[in-house]
Design a protein around this motif. Structure first.
Motif, PDB file in Angstrom:
ATOM      1  N   ALA A  17       0.753  -1.243   0.206  1.00 47.50           N
ATOM      2  CA  ALA A  17       0.103  -0.012   0.187  1.00 47.50           C
ATOM      3  C   ALA A  17       0.868   1.211  -0.075  1.00 47.50           C
ATOM      4  CB  ALA A  17      -0.974  -0.046   1.259  1.00 47.50           C
ATOM      5  N   VAL A  18       1.899   1.119   0.685  1.00 53.92           N
ATOM      6  CA  VAL A  18       2.815   2.666   0.812  1.00 53.92           C
ATOM      7  C   VAL A  18       3.622   2.512  -0.536  1.00 53.92           C
ATOM      8  CG1 VAL A  18       4.901   3.402   2.006  1.00 53.92           C
ATOM      9  CG2 VAL A  18       3.155   2.257   3.020  1.00 53.92           C
ATOM     10  N   HIS A  19       3.963   1.227  -1.157  1.00 50.68           N
ATOM     11  CA  HIS A  19       4.858   1.280  -2.206  1.00 50.68           C
ATOM     12  C   HIS A  19       4.156   1.844  -3.575  1.00 50.68           C
ATOM     13  CE1 HIS A  19       7.974   0.007  -5.128  1.00 50.68           C
ATOM     14  NE2 HIS A  19       6.897  -0.762  -5.718  1.00 50.68           N
ATOM     15  N   ARG A  20       2.656   1.517  -3.671  1.00 54.20           N
ATOM     16  CA  ARG A  20       1.853   2.093  -4.607  1.00 54.20           C
ATOM     17  C   ARG A  20       1.519   3.620  -4.575  1.00 54.20           C
ATOM     18  NH1 ARG A  20      -1.890  -2.029  -3.309  1.00 54.20           N
ATOM     19  NH2 ARG A  20      -3.110  -0.512  -2.304  1.00 54.20           N
ATOM     20  N   ARG A  21       1.970   4.310  -3.402  1.00 50.64           N
ATOM     21  CA  ARG A  21       1.703   5.732  -3.394  1.00 50.64           C
ATOM     22  C   ARG A  21       2.962   6.416  -3.097  1.00 50.64           C
ATOM     23  NH1 ARG A  21      -0.673   4.208   1.611  1.00 50.64           N
ATOM     24  NH2 ARG A  21       0.287   5.461   3.386  1.00 50.64           N
ATOM     25  N   ARG A  22       4.052   5.745  -3.466  1.00 52.73           N
ATOM     26  CA  ARG A  22       5.332   6.215  -3.368  1.00 52.73           C
ATOM     27  C   ARG A  22       5.564   7.545  -3.823  1.00 52.73           C
ATOM     28  NH1 ARG A  22       5.672   2.317  -6.966  1.00 52.73           N
ATOM     29  NH2 ARG A  22       7.149   2.577  -8.622  1.00 52.73           N
ATOM     30  N   TRP A  23       5.290   7.760  -5.116  1.00 51.95           N
ATOM     31  CA  TRP A  23       5.576   8.922  -5.935  1.00 51.95           C
ATOM     32  C   TRP A  23       4.840  10.038  -5.274  1.00 51.95           C
ATOM     33  CZ3 TRP A  23       9.970   8.725  -7.940  1.00 51.95           C
ATOM     34  CH2 TRP A  23      10.380   7.234  -8.600  1.00 51.95           C
ATOM     35  N   ALA A  24       3.409   9.824  -4.989  1.00 51.39           N
ATOM     36  CA  ALA A  24       2.824  10.922  -4.258  1.00 51.39           C
ATOM     37  C   ALA A  24       3.186  11.186  -2.926  1.00 51.39           C
ATOM     38  CB  ALA A  24       1.427  10.414  -3.873  1.00 51.39           C
ATOM     39  N   ILE A  25       3.805  10.548  -2.091  1.00 53.53           N
ATOM     40  CA  ILE A  25       4.575  10.755  -0.961  1.00 53.53           C
ATOM     41  C   ILE A  25       5.871  11.397  -1.207  1.00 53.53           C
ATOM     42  CG2 ILE A  25       5.915   9.571   0.839  1.00 53.53           C
ATOM     43  CD1 ILE A  25       3.999   7.264   0.785  1.00 53.53           C
ATOM     44  N   ASN A 143      12.549   4.990   3.239  1.00 59.13           N
ATOM     45  CA  ASN A 143      11.674   3.870   3.859  1.00 59.13           C
ATOM     46  C   ASN A 143      10.295   3.580   2.881  1.00 59.13           C
ATOM     47  OD1 ASN A 143      12.345   2.756   6.807  1.00 59.13           O
ATOM     48  ND2 ASN A 143      13.180   4.879   6.600  1.00 59.13           N
ATOM     49  N   VAL A 144      10.041   4.359   1.730  1.00 57.94           N
ATOM     50  CA  VAL A 144       9.087   4.240   1.032  1.00 57.94           C
ATOM     51  C   VAL A 144       9.574   3.658  -0.681  1.00 57.94           C
ATOM     52  CG1 VAL A 144       7.686   5.725   2.214  1.00 57.94           C
ATOM     53  CG2 VAL A 144       8.937   6.674   0.352  1.00 57.94           C
ATOM     54  N   PHE A 145      10.910   3.819  -0.738  1.00 55.05           N
ATOM     55  CA  PHE A 145      11.306   3.277  -1.871  1.00 55.05           C
ATOM     56  C   PHE A 145      12.151   2.051  -1.514  1.00 55.05           C
ATOM     57  CE2 PHE A 145      10.227   7.647  -2.907  1.00 55.05           C
ATOM     58  CZ  PHE A 145       9.599   7.407  -4.509  1.00 55.05           C
ATOM     59  N   GLU A 146      11.968   1.010  -2.484  1.00 50.04           N
ATOM     60  CA  GLU A 146      13.189  -0.058  -2.546  1.00 50.04           C
ATOM     61  C   GLU A 146      14.703   0.482  -3.052  1.00 50.04           C
ATOM     62  OE1 GLU A 146      12.310  -2.646  -1.111  1.00 50.04           O
ATOM     63  OE2 GLU A 146      10.328  -2.721  -1.397  1.00 50.04           O
ATOM     64  N   LEU A 202      -1.250  11.436   3.515  1.00 45.71           N
ATOM     65  CA  LEU A 202      -0.476  10.446   2.552  1.00 45.71           C
ATOM     66  C   LEU A 202       0.666   9.749   3.137  1.00 45.71           C
ATOM     67  CD1 LEU A 202      -0.455  12.651  -0.667  1.00 45.71           C
ATOM     68  CD2 LEU A 202      -1.568  10.355  -0.252  1.00 45.71           C
ATOM     69  N   VAL A 203       1.547  10.512   4.088  1.00 45.83           N
ATOM     70  CA  VAL A 203       2.762  10.002   4.439  1.00 45.83           C
ATOM     71  C   VAL A 203       2.644   9.040   5.718  1.00 45.83           C
ATOM     72  CG1 VAL A 203       5.028  10.630   5.392  1.00 45.83           C
ATOM     73  CG2 VAL A 203       3.878  11.972   3.709  1.00 45.83           C
ATOM     74  N   PRO A 204       3.099   7.712   5.367  1.00 41.36           N
ATOM     75  CA  PRO A 204       3.282   6.678   6.604  1.00 41.36           C
ATOM     76  C   PRO A 204       4.189   6.931   7.493  1.00 41.36           C
ATOM     77  CG  PRO A 204       4.438   5.889   4.621  1.00 41.36           C
ATOM     78  CD  PRO A 204       3.962   7.340   4.150  1.00 41.36           C
TER      79      PRO A 204
END
Length: 532
Positions: A17-25, A143-146, A202-204
């Motif tokens: 769920a975090v990975h999908r919105r990584r660019w918005a984050i 922590n939101v990008f591989e 948005l931000v986890p």
């Protein structure tokens, strides 16, 4: 048992769920970053206005202007270590939200400052808030990008710095053309409110499962040491005498306290700054490159504003537009610098960037009162190009040197060296500029009343201000003021170029070239072992 290789590897997979919105984050993080960088770039075009007497400005002296900038950067730098640890412990999102609130409050107070002393105090509050914003943005990013996407994301993040540098001077120029000087700080407030709303949505949150303890003694020692050192340097420039007993005593005391800070950190079981990281030469060289390039760049942009406005006669808005190529080059090249690194390696890319910066700083020594302005534009563009090819590769080296759960500490270290380098650059090069100007103008002030000579010799703005008050009698001071400033700018530019050359030598000696994948893995294990 966790091995070194495990600690610098991929780490736990990021939730889908975090990975999908990584660019918005990333977009929200860049908005948060925007206000921190925007504030300094806006202030760069406002310093001349703030230095003019009330009601237009605050009548700040050059040393007070330097403190208005450095009050922010010193508090920022001094708290970055602890803010990174707090983010690792309490959660990066919570710390980021708290930092934004403090920054917004400080901005609103700074806008209503009634004296240079109040402005300096409220800028310190802004620095307090910014210390919790900047490292948290990069820590959340990690922590939101591989790992395979981190260089690209960091490149875009660095490009966001270029965007802020671009729109800051232009925004500041527009505001100063239509509103009072305090509007350059008040503009932060609506941006803070928007960033807060988007971040909550948005931000986890993330944290280090094994965070370190806060080191209050280390924080106090680092802030006191830096303040004493910078104060001594600025005072030496103000007096045009670095052999003055008070100046030497203050600088010496600052160095002693900073040595005590390093000794304390080495002995502490919960240091703010883990000096073990610096056993790795690549990590240390990347840190040195960041500090040295910001030392040179911040000092030069400080005097460039006075060149364009006081000598060339451009308005704040026109000055902001003139600085656009510097930011545009960073915006263009920072996200693409990783491709250059992939082809030529960190060493060649960063060394070329440092040499380009050095050459452009030296080029400032060729500028005169009637130099075609397009030459300044070329210098700014090439400086931005050099910056882009320094910041992206060094940021990647630093952030990937530590395991993901220590991202807050890595970001704090990177930003600390950037801010300390910038603060010392403004202090040292600002003092060189002040000393050279005072030495160049004092022989031309003999006709002034004794009470005005010291005031008129402080800076070009002080000289021109006295000349304006004297009316026709003061017209004879204008040309000598311009000539003295140009000479001082040329001297300062060569100092900045020398510092950039030192940076080029450091990165050429210690940063890696094109490293095969197997060797890269061995280097990562070596770093992990060094941190044990």
């Amino acid at each position: 048992m966790t091995t070194p290789a495990d600690r610098v590897g991929e780490g736990p997979r990021i939730p889908e769920a975090v990975h999908r919105r990584r660019w918005a984050i990333l977009g929200v993080l860049m908005l948060s970053l925007l206000i921190v960088v925007l504030d300094n770039s806006i202030l760069n075009v406002a310093v001349k206005t703030i230095s003019t007497p009330a009601p237009t400005g605050l009548g700040a002296t050059q040393s007070e202007l330097e403190w208005a900038i450095n009050a922010y950067t010193l508090v920022f730098a001094g708290l970055l270590f602890s803010s990174g640890l707090l983010g690792d412990r309490l959660g990066r999102k919570k710390v980021l939200l708290g930092g934004l609130v403090a920054f917004g409050i400080g901005s609103a107070l700074a806008a209503e400052s009634g004296s240079p002393a109040q402005l300096i105090a409220f800028r310190a509050i802004m620095g307090f808030g910014a210390a919790f914003v900047m490292p948290a943005t990069l820590a959340v990013l990690m922590n939101v990008f591989e790992r395979d996407e981190q260089p690209k994301a960091i490149g875009i993040w660095a490009g966001g710095v270029g965007l802020a540098i671009a729109i800051g001077p232009i925004t500041g120029g527009v505001l100063l053309d239509h509103f009072w000087w305090g509007s350059v700080f008040l503009i932060n407030v609506p941006i803070v409110l928007i960033a807060l709303a988007l971040m909550v949505w948005l931000v986890p949150d993330s944290r280090d499962p094994r965070p370190g303890r806060i080191d209050p003694v280390g924080v106090v020692l680092s802030v006191v040491g830096l303040v004493l050192l910078v104060y001594g340097i600025i005072k030496g420039g103000e007096l045009a005498d670095f052999t003055d007993a008070k100046v030497l005593a203050t600088i010496g005391a600052g160095l002693v306290v900073l040595v005590a800070f390093v000794v304390h950190e080495k002995r502490s079981d919960h240091p703010s700054l883990d000096v073990g990281y610096f056993r790795n030469k690549v990590f240390s060289a990347a840190m040195a490159a960041i500090a040295l390039v910001f030392f040179a760049l911040m000092g030069v942009t400080f005097f460039a504003v006075f060149y364009t406005q006081s000598v060339r006669g451009y308005t704040p808005l026109e000055t902001g537009l003139l600085m656009l190529p510097l930011a545009a080059a960073q915006l263009i090249f920072a996200p693409r610098a990783r491709l250059v690194v992939d082809r030529f390696g960190n060493k060649a890319t960063t060394t070329a960037g440092m040499l380009l910066i050095a050459a452009m700083l030296a080029a400032f020594a060729t500028l005169d009162a009637d130099t075609p302005i397009w030459l300044l534009e070329v210098i700014f563009f090439l400086m931005g190009t050099g910056m882009a090819h320094i910041m992206t590769p060094t940021s990647v080296v630093i952030m990937q040197a530590l395991p993901r759960e220590k991202a807050g500490s890595a970001s704090a270290l990177s930003n600390t060296f950037r801010q300390v380098g910038g603060a010392l650059g403004i202090a040292v090069l600002g003092s060189v500029l002040s000393t050279a100007y005072r030495n160049g103008i004092e022989g031309k002030l003999g006709a002034l009343p004794a009470g005005l000579r010291d005031t008129a010799g402080e800076s070009i703005e002080a000289t021109l201000g006295v000349a304006a008050k004297l009316g026709p009698r003061g017209a004879a001071l204008v040309t000598p003021a311009h000539d003295a400033f140009l000479h001082a700018m040329h001297v300062t530019a060569f100092w900045g170029a020398g510092v950039a050359l030192i940076g080029a030598v450091v990165v050429a000696r210690y940063l890696p070239g094109r490293t095969p994948a197997r060797q890269q893995g061995e280097d990562e294990q070596e770093l992990a072992a060094a941190m044990d």
